[in-house]
Write a protein that holds these residues in place. Structure first.
Motif, short mmCIF file in Angstrom:
data_model
loop_
_atom_site.label_atom_id
_atom_site.label_comp_id
_atom_site.label_asym_id
_atom_site.label_seq_id
_atom_site.Cartn_x
_atom_site.Cartn_y
_atom_site.Cartn_z
N THR A 267 100.23 34.19 36.16
CA THR A 267 100.92 32.91 36.31
C THR A 267 100.09 31.91 37.11
O THR A 267 99.67 32.21 38.23
N ALA A 268 99.89 30.75 36.51
CA ALA A 268 99.37 29.58 37.23
C ALA A 268 100.59 28.87 37.80
O ALA A 268 101.28 28.13 37.11
N ALA A 269 100.87 29.12 39.07
CA ALA A 269 102.17 28.73 39.63
C ALA A 269 102.19 27.32 40.20
O ALA A 269 103.18 26.60 40.04
N ARG A 270 101.10 26.90 40.87
CA ARG A 270 101.15 25.60 41.53
C ARG A 270 99.74 25.09 41.79
O ARG A 270 98.85 25.88 42.12
N LEU A 271 99.57 23.78 41.65
CA LEU A 271 98.32 23.13 42.01
C LEU A 271 98.64 21.85 42.77
O LEU A 271 99.34 20.97 42.26
N SER A 272 98.16 21.76 44.00
CA SER A 272 98.32 20.56 44.82
C SER A 272 96.93 20.00 45.09
O SER A 272 95.97 20.76 45.27
N ALA A 273 96.82 18.67 45.11
CA ALA A 273 95.51 18.06 45.34
C ALA A 273 95.67 16.77 46.14
O ALA A 273 96.74 16.15 46.15
N SER A 274 94.59 16.37 46.79
CA SER A 274 94.57 15.13 47.57
C SER A 274 93.16 14.55 47.54
O SER A 274 92.19 15.29 47.60
N PRO A 275 93.02 13.23 47.38
CA PRO A 275 94.06 12.20 47.31
C PRO A 275 94.88 12.19 46.02
O PRO A 275 95.96 11.62 45.97
N ALA A 285 92.18 20.75 47.32
CA ALA A 285 93.18 21.28 46.39
C ALA A 285 93.61 22.67 46.86
O ALA A 285 92.83 23.41 47.49
N GLU A 286 94.85 22.99 46.58
CA GLU A 286 95.38 24.34 46.81
C GLU A 286 96.00 24.83 45.52
O GLU A 286 96.69 24.08 44.82
N ALA A 287 95.75 26.09 45.21
CA ALA A 287 96.29 26.70 44.00
C ALA A 287 97.00 28.00 44.35
O ALA A 287 96.53 28.75 45.21
N VAL A 288 98.12 28.24 43.69
CA VAL A 288 98.87 29.49 43.84
C VAL A 288 98.91 30.18 42.49
O VAL A 288 99.23 29.55 41.47
N CYS A 289 98.58 31.45 42.46
CA CYS A 289 98.56 32.19 41.20
C CYS A 289 98.90 33.65 41.46
O CYS A 289 98.82 34.14 42.59
N ASP A 290 99.29 34.36 40.41
CA ASP A 290 99.59 35.78 40.56
C ASP A 290 99.42 36.50 39.24
O ASP A 290 99.42 35.89 38.16
N VAL A 291 99.27 37.82 39.33
CA VAL A 291 99.19 38.71 38.17
C VAL A 291 100.12 39.88 38.40
O VAL A 291 100.42 40.24 39.54
N ARG A 292 100.57 40.48 37.29
CA ARG A 292 101.45 41.64 37.42
C ARG A 292 101.39 42.51 36.17
O ARG A 292 101.17 42.01 35.06
N HIS A 293 101.60 43.80 36.38
CA HIS A 293 101.60 44.76 35.27
C HIS A 293 102.37 45.99 35.71
O HIS A 293 102.39 46.34 36.90
N GLU A 294 103.00 46.66 34.75
CA GLU A 294 103.75 47.87 35.09
C GLU A 294 102.83 48.99 35.55
O GLU A 294 103.19 49.80 36.40
N ASP A 295 101.62 49.05 35.00
CA ASP A 295 100.64 50.06 35.38
C ASP A 295 99.88 49.56 36.61
O ASP A 295 99.17 48.56 36.55
#
Length: 415
Positions: A267-275, A285-295
């Motif tokens: 998931t590409a969850a969030r991107l914040s940037a300035s100006p 810039a700040e980015a939030v991301c995550d990955v997931r899997h059952e294994d």
């Protein structure tokens, strides 16, 4: 040990009435909610919840990060059984995510009061602060503090997009409590939740017995570049932090597609940037991301690839980069005896249950690493969640609510 007869059921009408009252506070898009944590609407919901708890004869305390605990004493001085979830929502949230777990716990206590049933162990309802992480990142901050995985001072200093800290927001709404955050013995933890997936609805099962969780890894990344005029500045000299963050998030999304056939998600969850203005390159810039899997092994491979993409994106955009925070949860975390309580209640009530994993993050994940924990899933229509069209009908909610009642009773009154 006293066991409730199988014919004993929760008061569905009363539960639905409390759910309807919740649905009127912090309205968002049609049929949905926008009740971000520690906002005015969250305060209103908390006040109503506390009122209901007092009316049920419970002793209410609030801890230093704003989590609310409502205790029904047991007949013996033993560690309590915690039951709950969260009352905050996403910006475009539904009426059921988290809320069903808190108000379901309230109905369990109310029903035991109706019956005049005492339990050996106390039962405590809990509403965790900032489960969603929609206003303050990361999510599940309060439960993480409760079990000691997060430092309280760090959590209180987390800022929203306007620069307000959790500590300041708690003061504004009057919910920075005096009780210690964690540091006490807990017998166990139950969490009732809508599935946030379509498996139960698609397969026509009445209730989910959660046996394990997807392994999940997330991170918060910062990029530093240089502002410049978008017209004359040569491409070879550009250090656009916004581009670095965007490249990372696209790479993470691609990673999810690489593992989609085996159930992996990224998931590409969030991107914040300035100006972040037209005509100007962003230097931060700040980015939030995550990955997931059952294994778990595949999830770890995805984590390594995600981390590698952080540097590749920064280098490609000519920016400095650093990982500000990383978090991991999930796996084979739920206590077997606690899962048996849920399984036994499903069988006792003659329900059509299904054993399945949890794919979303929950406060139960933090609790499960420290105390025996189990989750119960109700179906939700088409698996839609974090969306104003989120729907769990009374017929979908009732079986899980009754399983919670019987499982909590069995745990709280065991020898």
């Amino acid at each position: 040990m006293m066991c409730l007869p199988p014919e004993v059921r929760a008061d569905l009408g009363r539960f639905l009435a409390t759910l309807e009252a919740s649905s009127s506070i912090g309205k968002g898009r049609e049929s949905g909610l926008c009740r971000l944590t520690l906002t005015e609407s969250d305060r209103q919901m908390r006040d109503l919840f506390v009122q209901w708890c007092h009316e049920a004869g419970l002793r209410v305390t609030v801890d230093g990060i704003g989590s609310i605990f409502a205790r029904r004493d047991g007949t013996e001085d033993l560690p309590p059984v915690l039951v709950g979830s969260h009352l905050d929502t996403q910006e475009n949230g539904g009426r059921f995510d988290g809320i069903v777990g808190v108000l379901g716990a309230l109905e369990v206590v109310r029903r035991l009061n109706d019956l005049g049933v005492a339990t050996r162990r106390p039962i405590e309802i809990v509403n965790w602060t900032n489960e969603e992480g929609a206003r303050f990142s990361p999510p599940m901050v309060a439960s993480g503090c409760f079990v000691g995985d997060y430092a309280l001072d760090w959590a209180l200093g987390l800022k929203d997009a306007q620069g307000t800290t959790i500590g300041q927001a708690l003061e504004v709404i009057g919910y920075r409590g005096e009780a210690a955050v964690g540091g006490r013995e807990i017998d166990s933890y139950f969490e009732l939740h809508i599935e946030q997936g379509d498996v139960l609805d698609r397969t026509s099962h009445e209730v989910g017995i959660v046996t394990h969780a997807y392994s999940s890894h997330g991170m918060l990344v910062e990029y530093r570049g240089e502002t410049a005029h978008t017209g004359p500045w040569p491409m070879a000299k550009r250090k656009n932090a916004l581009v670095a963050g965007a490249r990372l998030l696209v790479a993470v999304d691609d990673l999810g597609w690489q593992h989609a056939e085996t159930g992996g998600k990224a998931t590409a969850a969030r991107l914040s940037a300035s100006p972040n203005k037209a005509g100007l390159l962003s230097d931060w810039a700040e980015a939030v991301c995550d990955v997931r899997h059952e294994d778990p092994e595949v999830a770890e491979l995805m984590r390594i690839k995600m981390l590698r993409a952080v540097g590749e994106a920064g280098i490609r955009a000519g920016c400095e980069y650093r990982v500000l925070d990383q978090w991991s949860w999930g796996g084979d975390i739920f206590d077997k005896a606690m899962v048996d309580h849920v399984r036994d209640a499903v069988e006792k009530l003659g329900l059509n249950g299904l054993e399945l994993p949890s794919q979303a993050g929950h406060d139960a994940y933090f609790l499960a690493k420290h105390v025996p924990t189990a989750m119960i899933f109700t179906p939700c229509k088409d698996g839609i969640t974090h969306n104003n069209n989120e729907l769990a009908t009374p017929d979908m909610l009732e079986p899980g609510l009754n399983v919670l009642l019987h499982a909590v009773m069995a745990r709280a009154d065991r020898p």
